[in-house]
Write a protein that holds these residues in place. Structure first.
Motif, mmCIF file in Angstrom:
data_model
loop_
_atom_site.group_PDB
_atom_site.id
_atom_site.type_symbol
_atom_site.label_atom_id
_atom_site.label_comp_id
_atom_site.label_asym_id
_atom_site.label_seq_id
_atom_site.Cartn_x
_atom_site.Cartn_y
_atom_site.Cartn_z
ATOM 1 N N PRO A 219 0.437 3.763 7.017
ATOM 2 C CA PRO A 219 -0.778 3.589 6.199
ATOM 3 C C PRO A 219 -1.403 2.095 6.304
ATOM 4 O O PRO A 219 -0.543 1.123 6.086
ATOM 5 C CB PRO A 219 -0.407 4.017 4.896
ATOM 6 C CG PRO A 219 1.048 3.941 4.702
ATOM 7 C CD PRO A 219 1.485 4.215 6.183
ATOM 8 N N GLY A 220 -2.509 1.780 6.269
ATOM 9 C CA GLY A 220 -3.218 0.518 6.151
ATOM 10 C C GLY A 220 -2.770 -0.270 7.361
ATOM 11 O O GLY A 220 -3.159 -1.615 7.249
ATOM 12 N N LYS B 48 -8.272 0.370 11.392
ATOM 13 C CA LYS B 48 -7.454 0.203 10.247
ATOM 14 C C LYS B 48 -7.236 1.417 9.822
ATOM 15 O O LYS B 48 -8.126 2.019 9.356
ATOM 16 C CB LYS B 48 -7.708 -0.502 9.301
ATOM 17 C CG LYS B 48 -7.111 -1.147 8.250
ATOM 18 C CD LYS B 48 -7.489 -2.219 7.355
ATOM 19 C CE LYS B 48 -6.425 -2.524 6.493
ATOM 20 N NZ LYS B 48 -6.573 -3.582 5.583
ATOM 21 N N GLU C 127 -10.274 3.266 7.944
ATOM 22 C CA GLU C 127 -10.698 2.830 6.858
ATOM 23 C C GLU C 127 -11.827 2.066 7.445
ATOM 24 O O GLU C 127 -12.880 1.849 7.078
ATOM 25 C CB GLU C 127 -9.816 1.606 6.097
ATOM 26 C CG GLU C 127 -8.914 2.386 5.112
ATOM 27 C CD GLU C 127 -8.128 1.210 4.345
ATOM 28 O OE1 GLU C 127 -8.342 0.318 4.392
ATOM 29 O OE2 GLU C 127 -7.024 1.685 3.723
ATOM 30 N N SER D 285 -6.046 4.685 7.650
ATOM 31 C CA SER D 285 -6.242 4.938 6.207
ATOM 32 C C SER D 285 -5.126 4.671 5.265
ATOM 33 O O SER D 285 -4.090 4.922 5.988
ATOM 34 C CB SER D 285 -6.880 6.412 6.009
ATOM 35 O OG SER D 285 -6.667 6.919 4.735
ATOM 36 N N ALA D 286 -5.187 4.405 4.188
ATOM 37 C CA ALA D 286 -4.089 4.149 3.267
ATOM 38 C C ALA D 286 -3.502 5.470 2.965
ATOM 39 O O ALA D 286 -2.257 5.615 2.362
ATOM 40 C CB ALA D 286 -4.508 3.786 1.887
ATOM 41 N N ASP D 287 -3.946 6.734 3.298
ATOM 42 C CA ASP D 287 -3.605 7.903 2.649
ATOM 43 C C ASP D 287 -2.464 8.389 3.894
ATOM 44 O O ASP D 287 -2.273 9.544 4.119
ATOM 45 C CB ASP D 287 -4.661 9.071 2.413
ATOM 46 C CG ASP D 287 -5.386 8.479 1.143
ATOM 47 O OD1 ASP D 287 -4.577 7.744 0.385
ATOM 48 O OD2 ASP D 287 -6.647 8.633 1.000
#
Length: 182
Positions: free
Chosen positions: A60-61, A51, A145, A53-55
């Motif tokens: 992202p995500g 998954k 993540e 990273s949101a960054d």
């Protein structure tokens, strides 16, 4: 700054290099390696998904290939694949353990954070056998993540129907299935 070899549409370096951000801003051809970590559990093939990273600057995500990365200028597909496995998942592998599934040509244009992301990649796709539990992987927190195992056909269904947010190409996961289960 990350420098990449500029390549032709067959993945052959032209002798020129480009900075990664510029490559995606202008749609300049470059190379990537994608590695799918696989295992057999209860007579079923499972693949490891990361998954993102949101960054991340792109997708992202999203659930993605087990390990993937741009190939730095001067490096080859397999060397890059091995390096990315170590950096992203803490997995030490050898060239002999990588099983070649095929090569993909990626044309993708999408907007992220208000900026166009123009992707022009030649990507070698591999799989690698590893019988590890998800918590045994040492993940690179800046890149991803988490990781999770998923039965191969369930993964194909998820990608095909987008039942979860994923940036996996159906063509690629089918390429892996056809190599693992000819």
């Amino acid at each position: 700054m990350e420098w990449l070899d500029i390549v032709d549409e067959m993945g052959n370096p032209t002798g020129e290099i480009v900075e990664r951000t510029k490559a995606h801003r202008e749609g300049i051809w470059h190379r990537t390696s994608h590695v799918w970590v696989a295992r057999k559990k209860k007579n079923q093939i499972e693949v490891l998904l990361q998954k993102r990273s949101a960054d991340k600057d792109s997708y992202p995500g999203c659930y993605d290939t087990s390990s993937a990365g741009h190939i730095p200028a001067g490096d080859g597909y397999e060397e890059s694949a091995i390096r990315e496995l170590k950096e992203e998942l803490g997995v030490t592998a050898t060239k002999e353990e990588l099983h070649f599934c095929g090569q993909r040509t990626i044309y993708h244009d999408e907007e992220f954070y208000g900026e166009m992301f123009i992707d022009r990649q030649i990507s070698n796709v591999y799989y690698l056998w590893r019988d590890m539990e998800a918590e045994e992987f040492v993940i690179q927190k800046e890149e991803l993540e988490s990781v999770r195992w998923m039965e191969l056909n369930e993964c194909i269904h998820m990608v095909e129907h987008q039942t979860e947010k994923t940036c996996v190409a159906l063509e690629e996961i089918l390429m892996v299935k056809n190599t693992i289960c000819p």
